[in-house]
Design an enzyme around this catalytic site. Sequence first.
Site, PDB file in Angstrom:
ATOM      1  N   TYR A  16       1.190  -8.411   0.916  1.00  0.00           N
ATOM      2  CA  TYR A  16       0.690  -7.303   1.993  1.00  0.00           C
ATOM      3  C   TYR A  16       0.425  -7.938   3.370  1.00  0.00           C
ATOM      4  O   TYR A  16       1.177  -7.488   4.340  1.00  0.00           O
ATOM      5  CB  TYR A  16      -0.501  -6.499   1.515  1.00  0.00           C
ATOM      6  CG  TYR A  16      -0.605  -5.623   2.433  1.00  0.00           C
ATOM      7  CD1 TYR A  16      -0.149  -4.001   2.171  1.00  0.00           C
ATOM      8  CD2 TYR A  16      -1.688  -5.351   3.282  1.00  0.00           C
ATOM      9  CE1 TYR A  16      -0.242  -3.059   3.099  1.00  0.00           C
ATOM     10  CE2 TYR A  16      -1.879  -4.267   4.074  1.00  0.00           C
ATOM     11  CZ  TYR A  16      -1.224  -3.077   3.852  1.00  0.00           C
ATOM     12  OH  TYR A  16      -1.504  -2.078   4.733  1.00  0.00           O
ATOM     13  N   SER A  52      -1.143  -2.800  10.142  1.00  0.00           N
ATOM     14  CA  SER A  52      -2.200  -2.639   9.548  1.00  0.00           C
ATOM     15  C   SER A  52      -3.323  -3.748  10.371  1.00  0.00           C
ATOM     16  O   SER A  52      -2.845  -4.582  10.776  1.00  0.00           O
ATOM     17  CB  SER A  52      -2.161  -3.214   8.058  1.00  0.00           C
ATOM     18  OG  SER A  52      -3.671  -3.500   7.601  1.00  0.00           O
TER      19      SER A  52
HETATM   20  P1  NAD Z   1       0.120   6.421   1.062  1.00  0.00           P
HETATM   21  O1  NAD Z   1       0.234   5.492  -0.189  1.00  0.00           O
HETATM   22  O2  NAD Z   1      -0.743   7.602   1.062  1.00  0.00           O
HETATM   23  O3  NAD Z   1       1.640   6.497   1.529  1.00  0.00           O
HETATM   24  C1  NAD Z   1       2.538   5.707   1.487  1.00  0.00           C
HETATM   25  C2  NAD Z   1       3.944   6.527   1.570  1.00  0.00           C
HETATM   26  O4  NAD Z   1       5.060   5.502   1.462  1.00  0.00           O
HETATM   27  C3  NAD Z   1       4.255   7.279   0.379  1.00  0.00           C
HETATM   28  O5  NAD Z   1       4.477   8.547   0.705  1.00  0.00           O
HETATM   29  C4  NAD Z   1       5.217   6.489  -0.571  1.00  0.00           C
HETATM   30  O6  NAD Z   1       6.140   7.452  -1.249  1.00  0.00           O
HETATM   31  C5  NAD Z   1       5.934   6.035   0.701  1.00  0.00           C
HETATM   32  N1  NAD Z   1       6.986   5.016   0.184  1.00  0.00           N
HETATM   33  C6  NAD Z   1       6.647   3.661  -0.536  1.00  0.00           C
HETATM   34  N2  NAD Z   1       7.436   3.060  -0.766  1.00  0.00           N
HETATM   35  C7  NAD Z   1       8.786   3.607  -0.198  1.00  0.00           C
HETATM   36  C8  NAD Z   1      10.288   3.583  -0.301  1.00  0.00           C
HETATM   37  N3  NAD Z   1      10.614   2.464  -0.867  1.00  0.00           N
HETATM   38  N4  NAD Z   1      10.802   4.348   0.478  1.00  0.00           N
HETATM   39  C9  NAD Z   1      10.304   5.503   0.900  1.00  0.00           C
HETATM   40  N5  NAD Z   1       9.066   5.764   1.010  1.00  0.00           N
HETATM   41  C10 NAD Z   1       8.291   4.883   0.416  1.00  0.00           C
HETATM   42  O7  NAD Z   1      -0.414   5.501   2.091  1.00  0.00           O
HETATM   43  P2  NAD Z   1      -0.848   5.625   3.541  1.00  0.00           P
HETATM   44  O8  NAD Z   1      -2.321   5.072   3.456  1.00  0.00           O
HETATM   45  O9  NAD Z   1      -0.788   6.917   3.945  1.00  0.00           O
HETATM   46  O10 NAD Z   1      -0.243   4.343   4.230  1.00  0.00           O
HETATM   47  C11 NAD Z   1       0.810   4.468   5.082  1.00  0.00           C
HETATM   48  C12 NAD Z   1       1.294   3.175   6.108  1.00  0.00           C
HETATM   49  O11 NAD Z   1      -0.104   2.931   6.469  1.00  0.00           O
HETATM   50  C13 NAD Z   1       1.488   2.076   4.972  1.00  0.00           C
HETATM   51  O12 NAD Z   1       2.582   1.380   5.668  1.00  0.00           O
HETATM   52  C14 NAD Z   1       0.225   1.547   4.876  1.00  0.00           C
HETATM   53  O13 NAD Z   1       0.483  -0.115   4.656  1.00  0.00           O
HETATM   54  C15 NAD Z   1      -0.449   1.595   6.328  1.00  0.00           C
HETATM   55  N6  NAD Z   1      -1.989   1.423   6.165  1.00  0.00           N
HETATM   56  C16 NAD Z   1      -2.654   2.063   5.840  1.00  0.00           C
HETATM   57  C17 NAD Z   1      -4.022   1.904   5.673  1.00  0.00           C
HETATM   58  C18 NAD Z   1      -4.997   2.771   4.935  1.00  0.00           C
HETATM   59  O14 NAD Z   1      -6.352   2.466   4.950  1.00  0.00           O
HETATM   60  N7  NAD Z   1      -4.653   4.023   4.217  1.00  0.00           N
HETATM   61  C19 NAD Z   1      -4.620   0.708   6.227  1.00  0.00           C
HETATM   62  C20 NAD Z   1      -3.829  -0.089   6.852  1.00  0.00           C
HETATM   63  C21 NAD Z   1      -2.357   0.325   6.889  1.00  0.00           C
END
Ligand code: NAD
Length: 261
Positions: free
Chosen positions: A158, A145
């Site tokens: 986080y 991130s």
């Molecule tokens: P999201 O909430 O849509 O998806 C996250 C996924 O992780 C979900 O499918 C959830 O079920 C899964 N998950 C959580 N705990 C779990 C576990 N114990 N075992 C298996 N799966 C698990 O979020 P996203 O935005 O798609 O995020 C994906 C990644 O990108 C994450 O690591 C997040 O920190 C990172 N990220 C997202 C953003 C953003 O703006 N969306 C920004 C920076 C980083």
Amino acid sequence: MYQDLENKVAVITGASKGIGTAIAERFGKEKMKVVVNYHSDETGAQETVAIIKENGGDGIAVQADVETEEGNQLLLNQAIDKFGDLDLWVNNAGMENSHETHELSLEDWNKVINVNLTGVFLGAKTALAYFVEKNKKGNIINMSSVHQQIPWPTFAHYAASKGGVKLFTETIAMEYAEKNIRVNNIGPGAINTPINAKKFADPEQLAATTAMVPMKKIGEPEEVAAAAAWLASAESSYVTGITLFVDGGMTLYPAFQDGKG
Ligand code: NAD
């Protein structure tokens, strides 16, 4: 499209929605074989598999908790049983919640660290063990991130987890470089996924976030997936240990954008 990706086998954690789903769908277009991991949303995972197949690839949905060694091992076993091999592991699963740090419970701290950092360690360890045992070229992509670099008040757990992912990635990239195993991070900025749905539904919060992005727009999951496809492909063959920020410039000190200061 990257022709070398055709028929390559990938595991993607947390792929029933958001960025993980977008990566899985993109890998489908690359005609890859994908293990779509989900935690609780089986319907979302099955829909993702259907789109991978429509896009020309193949896939299976596998329930597993990335916080456990057994969960990660199951994902590897399923890749081998169903598709015969593993070429790429994407540690994407993640979570966040907001608490002032003096009120952050140990339980909430541990949960976020367990999913975002320990989950990445366990996924990488599982993939590395396979690549080393088979003496084969391997590829690992970790979803970090912008907050591996930008402090984020009330999200200390986080930010700590993503800062940990940064140095973990750099360390194992160095440790396994001579074994032909590449390890890279993607650092998304503000991306339009379910994790942000509530925030972006509020016009004020959406405007506040957009103002922090020099390109003045929120990113789409497909734009992160495009970075994953490049890091997965041989086009990035000499790249290891980097974080590829996909953030519209968010990490560039946007407060300086008007030239003052
Ligand atoms: P999201 O909430 O849509 O998806 C996250 C996924 O992780 C979900 O499918 C959830 O079920 C899964 N998950 C959580 N705990 C779990 C576990 N114990 N075992 C298996 N799966 C698990 O979020 P996203 O935005 O798609 O995020 C994906 C990644 O990108 C994450 O690591 C997040 O920190 C990172 N990220 C997202 C953003 C953003 O703006 N969306 C920004 C920076 C980083």
